[in-house]
Design an enzyme around this catalytic site. Sequence first.
Site, PDB file in Angstrom:
ATOM      1  N   GLY A  46      69.780   4.368 100.046  1.00 34.53           N
ATOM      2  CA  GLY A  46      69.742   4.364  98.588  1.00 34.53           C
ATOM      3  C   GLY A  46      70.992   5.010  98.042  1.00 34.53           C
ATOM      4  O   GLY A  46      71.674   5.764  98.743  1.00 34.53           O
ATOM      5  N   GLN A  51      76.493   9.112  92.079  1.00 33.72           N
ATOM      6  CA  GLN A  51      77.094   9.386  93.394  1.00 33.72           C
ATOM      7  C   GLN A  51      78.414   8.658  93.608  1.00 33.72           C
ATOM      8  O   GLN A  51      79.145   8.964  94.545  1.00 33.72           O
ATOM      9  CB  GLN A  51      76.124   9.008  94.519  1.00 33.72           C
ATOM     10  CG  GLN A  51      74.898   9.902  94.564  1.00 33.72           C
ATOM     11  CD  GLN A  51      74.036   9.546  95.749  1.00 33.72           C
ATOM     12  OE1 GLN A  51      73.240   8.634  95.682  1.00 33.72           O
ATOM     13  NE2 GLN A  51      74.221  10.249  96.859  1.00 33.72           N
ATOM     14  N   CYS A  98      71.316  13.630 102.018  1.00 29.69           N
ATOM     15  CA  CYS A  98      71.923  12.968 100.872  1.00 29.69           C
ATOM     16  C   CYS A  98      73.399  12.733 101.164  1.00 29.69           C
ATOM     17  O   CYS A  98      74.074  13.632 101.673  1.00 29.69           O
ATOM     18  CB  CYS A  98      71.765  13.857  99.631  1.00 29.69           C
ATOM     19  SG  CYS A  98      72.469  13.144  98.141  1.00 29.69           S
ATOM     20  N   LEU A  99      73.875  11.538 100.835  1.00 32.96           N
ATOM     21  CA  LEU A  99      75.290  11.220 101.075  1.00 32.96           C
ATOM     22  C   LEU A  99      76.206  12.155 100.287  1.00 32.96           C
ATOM     23  O   LEU A  99      77.363  12.342 100.657  1.00 32.96           O
ATOM     24  CB  LEU A  99      75.577   9.766 100.701  1.00 32.96           C
ATOM     25  CG  LEU A  99      74.851   8.710 101.552  1.00 32.96           C
ATOM     26  CD1 LEU A  99      75.047   7.327 100.948  1.00 32.96           C
ATOM     27  CD2 LEU A  99      75.338   8.737 102.988  1.00 32.96           C
ATOM     28  N   HIS A 140      63.941  10.283  95.194  1.00 32.10           N
ATOM     29  CA  HIS A 140      65.216  10.970  95.466  1.00 32.10           C
ATOM     30  C   HIS A 140      66.327  10.390  94.583  1.00 32.10           C
ATOM     31  O   HIS A 140      67.100  11.134  93.965  1.00 32.10           O
ATOM     32  CB  HIS A 140      65.543  10.812  96.959  1.00 32.10           C
ATOM     33  CG  HIS A 140      66.853  11.377  97.395  1.00 32.10           C
ATOM     34  ND1 HIS A 140      66.960  12.422  98.284  1.00 32.10           N
ATOM     35  CD2 HIS A 140      68.130  11.041  97.072  1.00 32.10           C
ATOM     36  CE1 HIS A 140      68.238  12.707  98.480  1.00 32.10           C
ATOM     37  NE2 HIS A 140      68.978  11.874  97.754  1.00 32.10           N
ATOM     38  N   GLU A 141      66.391   9.047  94.508  1.00 34.80           N
ATOM     39  CA  GLU A 141      67.465   8.416  93.724  1.00 34.80           C
ATOM     40  C   GLU A 141      67.271   8.651  92.227  1.00 34.80           C
ATOM     41  O   GLU A 141      68.240   8.888  91.500  1.00 34.80           O
ATOM     42  CB  GLU A 141      67.549   6.914  94.035  1.00 34.80           C
ATOM     43  CG  GLU A 141      67.799   6.555  95.499  1.00 34.80           C
ATOM     44  CD  GLU A 141      68.964   7.288  96.140  1.00 34.80           C
ATOM     45  OE1 GLU A 141      69.914   7.678  95.439  1.00 34.80           O
ATOM     46  OE2 GLU A 141      68.916   7.490  97.374  1.00 34.80           O
ATOM     47  N   HIS A 144      68.550  11.894  91.088  1.00 32.69           N
ATOM     48  CA  HIS A 144      70.003  11.940  90.870  1.00 32.69           C
ATOM     49  C   HIS A 144      70.353  11.652  89.411  1.00 32.69           C
ATOM     50  O   HIS A 144      71.336  12.176  88.886  1.00 32.69           O
ATOM     51  CB  HIS A 144      70.717  10.913  91.752  1.00 32.69           C
ATOM     52  CG  HIS A 144      71.039  11.398  93.137  1.00 32.69           C
ATOM     53  ND1 HIS A 144      71.865  12.475  93.383  1.00 32.69           N
ATOM     54  CD2 HIS A 144      70.663  10.939  94.358  1.00 32.69           C
ATOM     55  CE1 HIS A 144      71.969  12.654  94.693  1.00 32.69           C
ATOM     56  NE2 HIS A 144      71.249  11.744  95.313  1.00 32.69           N
TER      57      HIS A 144
HETATM   58 CO    CO Z   1      71.035  11.583  97.368  1.00 31.01          CO
END
Ligand code: CO
Length: 170
Positions: A46, A51, A98-99, A140-141, A144
């Site tokens: 995701g 991000q 998380c990226l 989670h997304e 953000h």
């Molecule tokens: Co993340």
Amino acid sequence: MAIREIVTVPDEVLRRKARKVTVFDANLQKLIEDMIETMREAPGVGLAAPQVGISERLIVVEYPENDEEEDAPKKLFVVANPEIVKVSPETEKGIEGCLSIPGLVGEVERPLQVVIRGQNRRGQPVRIKAKGWLARIFQHEIDHLEGILFTDRATRVWKPTPEEEATLLD
Ligand code: CO
């Protein structure tokens, strides 16, 4: 399509409340294509627009709808202005990464099932029911878009072992 640079902490765009998507034009389609490519290349399951440095309410998710089935095919979701409209009372703990937060994972307790409302890439309304890991990815997304990171919700955060790294949620 192009791979965009993934923003990492402590970049302040990750802490901003993202703007609503109002125009579903060619620029938005380009951003969506780039986000899909960036997510796949990372690789991740995701990605939220903040991000890649764009403070807009847009997420992409690619994960099986029902991961309890063996070899379940991945499904791509593109959701603008996603909102969680229903959560199950049952919760589950899971290990997230998380990226945008390289090198750390955390244990986060979240509702097991959610119902999401939003718009597809053309601006048409969509409603998605998700459970298990797919529900976790959506939560989670969507976090953000509010400037919330998993480390804010985690009961503990640590550097993963190589085995843990292999099973991570991005
Ligand atoms: Co993340």
